[in-house]
Design an enzyme around this catalytic site. Structure first.
Site, PDB file in Angstrom:
ATOM      1  N   ASN A  79      -2.805   5.305  16.341  1.00 12.92           N
ATOM      2  CA  ASN A  79      -2.250   3.939  16.446  1.00 12.92           C
ATOM      3  C   ASN A  79      -3.238   2.933  17.056  1.00 12.92           C
ATOM      4  O   ASN A  79      -3.592   3.042  18.226  1.00 12.92           O
ATOM      5  CB  ASN A  79      -0.974   3.949  17.298  1.00 12.92           C
ATOM      6  CG  ASN A  79       0.103   4.807  16.668  1.00 12.92           C
ATOM      7  OD1 ASN A  79      -0.049   6.023  16.538  1.00 12.92           O
ATOM      8  ND2 ASN A  79       1.191   4.188  16.255  1.00 12.92           N
ATOM      9  N   TYR A 130       2.619   8.081   2.377  1.00 14.31           N
ATOM     10  CA  TYR A 130       1.458   7.745   3.215  1.00 14.31           C
ATOM     11  C   TYR A 130       0.757   9.018   3.685  1.00 14.31           C
ATOM     12  O   TYR A 130      -0.443   9.198   3.467  1.00 14.31           O
ATOM     13  CB  TYR A 130       1.932   6.911   4.396  1.00 14.31           C
ATOM     14  CG  TYR A 130       0.828   6.383   5.287  1.00 14.31           C
ATOM     15  CD1 TYR A 130      -0.029   5.374   4.847  1.00 14.31           C
ATOM     16  CD2 TYR A 130       0.658   6.868   6.586  1.00 14.31           C
ATOM     17  CE1 TYR A 130      -1.028   4.867   5.669  1.00 14.31           C
ATOM     18  CE2 TYR A 130      -0.336   6.367   7.417  1.00 14.31           C
ATOM     19  CZ  TYR A 130      -1.170   5.372   6.962  1.00 14.31           C
ATOM     20  OH  TYR A 130      -2.164   4.879   7.791  1.00 14.31           O
TER      21      TYR A 130
HETATM   22  P1  NAD Z   1      -3.535  -3.466   6.999  1.00 14.81           P
HETATM   23  O1  NAD Z   1      -2.282  -3.313   6.238  1.00 14.81           O
HETATM   24  O2  NAD Z   1      -3.697  -4.651   7.867  1.00 14.81           O
HETATM   25  O3  NAD Z   1      -4.798  -3.401   6.044  1.00 14.81           O
HETATM   26  C1  NAD Z   1      -4.819  -2.733   4.813  1.00 14.81           C
HETATM   27  C2  NAD Z   1      -5.506  -3.642   3.798  1.00 14.81           C
HETATM   28  O4  NAD Z   1      -5.548  -2.973   2.528  1.00 14.81           O
HETATM   29  C3  NAD Z   1      -4.730  -4.940   3.572  1.00 14.81           C
HETATM   30  O5  NAD Z   1      -5.608  -6.041   3.622  1.00 14.81           O
HETATM   31  C4  NAD Z   1      -4.120  -4.777   2.195  1.00 14.81           C
HETATM   32  O6  NAD Z   1      -3.906  -5.999   1.524  1.00 14.81           O
HETATM   33  C5  NAD Z   1      -5.176  -3.895   1.527  1.00 14.81           C
HETATM   34  N1  NAD Z   1      -4.641  -3.144   0.378  1.00 14.81           N
HETATM   35  C6  NAD Z   1      -3.482  -2.431   0.316  1.00 14.81           C
HETATM   36  N2  NAD Z   1      -3.335  -1.881  -0.908  1.00 14.81           N
HETATM   37  C7  NAD Z   1      -4.425  -2.256  -1.623  1.00 14.81           C
HETATM   38  C8  NAD Z   1      -4.856  -2.016  -2.955  1.00 14.81           C
HETATM   39  N3  NAD Z   1      -4.132  -1.274  -3.806  1.00 14.81           N
HETATM   40  N4  NAD Z   1      -6.034  -2.572  -3.364  1.00 14.81           N
HETATM   41  C9  NAD Z   1      -6.782  -3.325  -2.537  1.00 14.81           C
HETATM   42  N5  NAD Z   1      -6.418  -3.594  -1.259  1.00 14.81           N
HETATM   43  C10 NAD Z   1      -5.253  -3.063  -0.813  1.00 14.81           C
HETATM   44  O7  NAD Z   1      -3.685  -2.127   7.865  1.00 14.81           O
HETATM   45  P2  NAD Z   1      -4.808  -1.679   8.903  1.00 14.81           P
HETATM   46  O8  NAD Z   1      -4.117  -1.328  10.153  1.00 14.81           O
HETATM   47  O9  NAD Z   1      -5.925  -2.656   8.946  1.00 14.81           O
HETATM   48  O10 NAD Z   1      -5.289  -0.316   8.234  1.00 14.81           O
HETATM   49  C11 NAD Z   1      -6.556  -0.181   7.597  1.00 14.81           C
HETATM   50  C12 NAD Z   1      -6.772   1.281   7.234  1.00 14.81           C
HETATM   51  O11 NAD Z   1      -6.752   2.092   8.429  1.00 14.81           O
HETATM   52  C13 NAD Z   1      -5.678   1.842   6.317  1.00 14.81           C
HETATM   53  O12 NAD Z   1      -6.259   2.695   5.357  1.00 14.81           O
HETATM   54  C14 NAD Z   1      -4.803   2.654   7.259  1.00 14.81           C
HETATM   55  O13 NAD Z   1      -4.173   3.715   6.596  1.00 14.81           O
HETATM   56  C15 NAD Z   1      -5.823   3.138   8.289  1.00 14.81           C
HETATM   57  N6  NAD Z   1      -5.149   3.431   9.565  1.00 14.81           N
HETATM   58  C16 NAD Z   1      -4.720   2.431  10.382  1.00 14.81           C
HETATM   59  C17 NAD Z   1      -4.045   2.752  11.567  1.00 14.81           C
HETATM   60  C18 NAD Z   1      -3.577   1.695  12.529  1.00 14.81           C
HETATM   61  O14 NAD Z   1      -2.960   2.042  13.541  1.00 14.81           O
HETATM   62  N7  NAD Z   1      -3.826   0.419  12.345  1.00 14.81           N
HETATM   63  C19 NAD Z   1      -3.809   4.086  11.901  1.00 14.81           C
HETATM   64  C20 NAD Z   1      -4.231   5.077  11.002  1.00 14.81           C
HETATM   65  C21 NAD Z   1      -4.911   4.753   9.850  1.00 14.81           C
HETATM   66  N1  UDP Z   2       9.064   1.711  17.123  1.00 16.72           N
HETATM   67  C1  UDP Z   2      10.020   1.163  17.966  1.00 16.72           C
HETATM   68  N2  UDP Z   2      10.383  -0.130  17.772  1.00 16.72           N
HETATM   69  C2  UDP Z   2       9.843  -0.918  16.804  1.00 16.72           C
HETATM   70  C3  UDP Z   2       8.853  -0.348  15.943  1.00 16.72           C
HETATM   71  C4  UDP Z   2       8.500   0.975  16.133  1.00 16.72           C
HETATM   72  O1  UDP Z   2      10.533   1.839  18.871  1.00 16.72           O
HETATM   73  O2  UDP Z   2      10.234  -2.092  16.689  1.00 16.72           O
HETATM   74  C5  UDP Z   2       8.628   3.107  17.358  1.00 16.72           C
HETATM   75  C6  UDP Z   2       8.604   3.972  16.103  1.00 16.72           C
HETATM   76  O3  UDP Z   2       9.857   4.571  15.891  1.00 16.72           O
HETATM   77  C7  UDP Z   2       7.516   4.981  16.468  1.00 16.72           C
HETATM   78  C8  UDP Z   2       6.553   4.196  17.368  1.00 16.72           C
HETATM   79  O4  UDP Z   2       7.288   3.066  17.821  1.00 16.72           O
HETATM   80  O5  UDP Z   2       8.070   6.042  17.222  1.00 16.72           O
HETATM   81  C9  UDP Z   2       5.319   3.726  16.630  1.00 16.72           C
HETATM   82  O6  UDP Z   2       5.730   3.099  15.454  1.00 16.72           O
HETATM   83  P1  UDP Z   2       4.730   2.349  14.473  1.00 16.72           P
HETATM   84  O7  UDP Z   2       5.541   1.885  13.307  1.00 16.72           O
HETATM   85  O8  UDP Z   2       3.940   1.339  15.201  1.00 16.72           O
HETATM   86  O9  UDP Z   2       3.676   3.456  14.025  1.00 16.72           O
HETATM   87  P2  UDP Z   2       3.793   5.013  13.638  1.00 16.72           P
HETATM   88  O10 UDP Z   2       3.038   5.701  14.718  1.00 16.72           O
HETATM   89  O11 UDP Z   2       5.222   5.432  13.601  1.00 16.72           O
HETATM   90  O12 UDP Z   2       3.146   5.080  12.312  1.00 16.72           O
END
Ligand code: NAD
Ligand code: UDP
Length: 325
Positions: free
Chosen positions: A173, A144
């Site tokens: 997050n 990732y």
């Molecule tokens: P999510 O898993 O809910 O959404 C990701 C989507 O991408 C899903 O609908 C999944 O089916 C689709 N997907 C995965 N692989 C694919 C592929 N090969 N082809 C087409 N579709 C595919 O996660 P999210 O939280 O909505 O994250 C969306 C974006 O934001 C991601 O790129 C993630 O890395 C980024 N992001 C999210 C967070 C967060 O905290 N939610 C933090 C940092 C970055």
């Molecule tokens: N974590 C936790 N309990 C859970 C899931 C996650 O204590 O059931 C902790 C995890 O170890 C991390 C933080 O919560 O330190 C955030 O985890 P998450 O998987 O949401 O996102 P990350 O920031 O690690 O990608």
């Protein structure tokens, strides 16, 4: 009418973004392979004639005429991205390449969703965009972290070499309604555990920190960023001595995981849930908090939803989908 493509559009953030883009008068195509996303997330949008869904894997090239491409496709939860690490890496890198190639052919503007994970287990606190990070290139999170770092490099070089108008956000997050109940991230885990009367699983000693951003704040930030004219974006980053338009997007309020658990238990009293310790996953970052000065200055944006308020809305959502009162 401006046309937008949202890869990962059936996911948690993607489905919120699609709804907002429709509200803002766009014609929207959501592209997703439904790995972690669900058609349920976009069901309410399917009746809108300006919305369409394409089942497609972004590791395969795609075509179309769009003014804006929002590149979100990639599993975001450690549990999911580590279950299929080679595919995660391919999705991050090939998905970015395919989005950039399309943008280059059609002159579209691109928004790439990168992540705070590019900072790894940071040695600098809080993290600003000019910090290069502390990332293990061969660990269990690397598919990732390094996938997203490589995608950033493709974006930066496509901008330098081909002039593609690509903007990047490093998302910290983010949580809210439409997270998958089995997503495995800490907010969804704690809420589903509390709603089932189970103990909340604190990984490690629970003293590691995260900064939790409500999804509406992120979507607002992304929309403001994408609406800026290119000259304004280029001028701003040049004035900062930065060659690449990359902004942190997160809520700078920092909480330990223990504090998060306490907040969830406060919102859901009487469930009988407590907390229980479980092993800390490998390479779990110890502290994370965004410096959002650049986004504040360029976009006049800062998060508006405090944790307690966002969590209450998220609890309501999980209650409604679980049927638990
Ligand atoms: P999510 O898993 O809910 O959404 C990701 C989507 O991408 C899903 O609908 C999944 O089916 C689709 N997907 C995965 N692989 C694919 C592929 N090969 N082809 C087409 N579709 C595919 O996660 P999210 O939280 O909505 O994250 C969306 C974006 O934001 C991601 O790129 C993630 O890395 C980024 N992001 C999210 C967070 C967060 O905290 N939610 C933090 C940092 C970055
Ligand atoms: N974590 C936790 N309990 C859970 C899931 C996650 O204590 O059931 C902790 C995890 O170890 C991390 C933080 O919560 O330190 C955030 O985890 P998450 O998987 O949401 O996102 P990350 O920031 O690690 O990608």
């Amino acid at each position: 009418m401006r046309k937008a493509l949202v890869t990962g559009g059936a996911g948690f953030i993607g489905s919120h973004l699609c709804a907002r883009l429709l509200d803002d008068g766009r014609e929207v195509t959501a592209m997703d392979n439904l790995f972690t996303g669900s058609k349920k997330n976009i069901e309410p949008l399917l009746g809108d004639g300006r919305f369409s869904f394409v089942l497609h894997d972004v590791t395969e090239p795609f075509d179309g005429e769009f003014d804006e491409i929002y590149n979100l496709a990639c599993p975001a939860s450690p549990v999911h991205y580590q279950s299929n690490p080679v595919k995660t890496l391919r999705t991050s890198v090939l998905g970015m390449i395919n989005a950039l190639e399309l943008a280059r052919r059609t002159n579209a503007r691109v928004l790439h969703t990168s992540t705070s994970e590019v900072y790894g287990d940071p040695l600098v606190h809080p993290q600003a965009e000019n910090y290069w990070g502390n990332v293990n290139p061969v660990g269990v999170r690397s598919c990732y972290d390094e996938g997203k770092r490589c995608a950033e490099t493709f974006a930066a070089d496509s901008r330098r070499e081909y002039g593609v108008d690509v903007r990047m956000v490093r998302i910290f997050n983010t949580y809210g309604p439409k997270m998958h109940p089995n997503d495995g991230r800490v907010v969804s885990n704690f809420i589903t555990q509390a709603l089932s009367g189970e103990n909340l699983t604190l990984f490690g000693d629970g003293r590691q920190t995260r900064s939790f951003q409500y999804v509406d704040d992120l979507v607002e930030m992304i929309r403001r960023y994408m609406d800026l004219p290119r000259e304004r974006v280029d001028g701003f980053f040049a004035s900062k001595g930065m060659g690449t338009p990359v902004l942190n997007a997160g809520n700078p309020e920092e909480f330990t995981v223990r504090e998060l658990a306490e907040e969830v238990l406060r919102l859901l009293p009487g469930t009988g849930s407590g907390t229980v310790f479980a092993p800390l996953p490998a390479d779990d970052p110890k502290r994370r908090k965004p410096d959002i000065s650049l986004a504040k200055e360029l976009l006049g944006w800062q998060p508006a939803v405090p944790l307690a308020e966002g969590l209450a809305k998220t609890v309501e959502y999980f209650r409604s989908v679980s049927g638990r009162g």
